[in-house]
Design a protein around this motif. Sequence first.
Motif: not given
Length: 169
Positions: A38-62
Amino acid sequence: MEPLATRRLVLLPLDGERARRLASGQSGPGGRRAEGYPDAGDRAGAERYLRVLADTGDPAPYGAFEIQRRSDGLLIGGAGFHGPPDGEGRVTVGYGLVPAARGQGYATEALRALLEHARAHGALCVLGDTDRENTASQHVMTSAGMLPVGEDERLLYYAVDWTRAADSG
């Protein structure tokens, strides 16, 4: 979430463990990684996903996905949603590929799969943006069916709006 399959790609959904490994740049199950992933953008996207998980739970299907090329199993980039739809049914999408995988239609193929996925799960509009200088990304979005909807000093904005299509039809 289930993987999204296209003719040449499989979009593998992130979960918390996979996102933590991706954010830290560690390798894990799910395929070999292409040079530069992964590059910096991929890592940032994974971090964004982890924040969503922490803030509001699993965003599935999004959620977010890693892009795997079917022909050789290489992970060549990432794509996904920045979170669930807002109160008006709008969801934002992003994507990125390693340099060696660019220019071969993979980003357009992945984005089309995400657009179909969003529509099938009730999104009314998908938004995206790109730097003014990134003509390749602009081409990806228009090729996938998104239309230019605005701009500012730095970015061009794109959208596919299924409510507008219904209104004009």
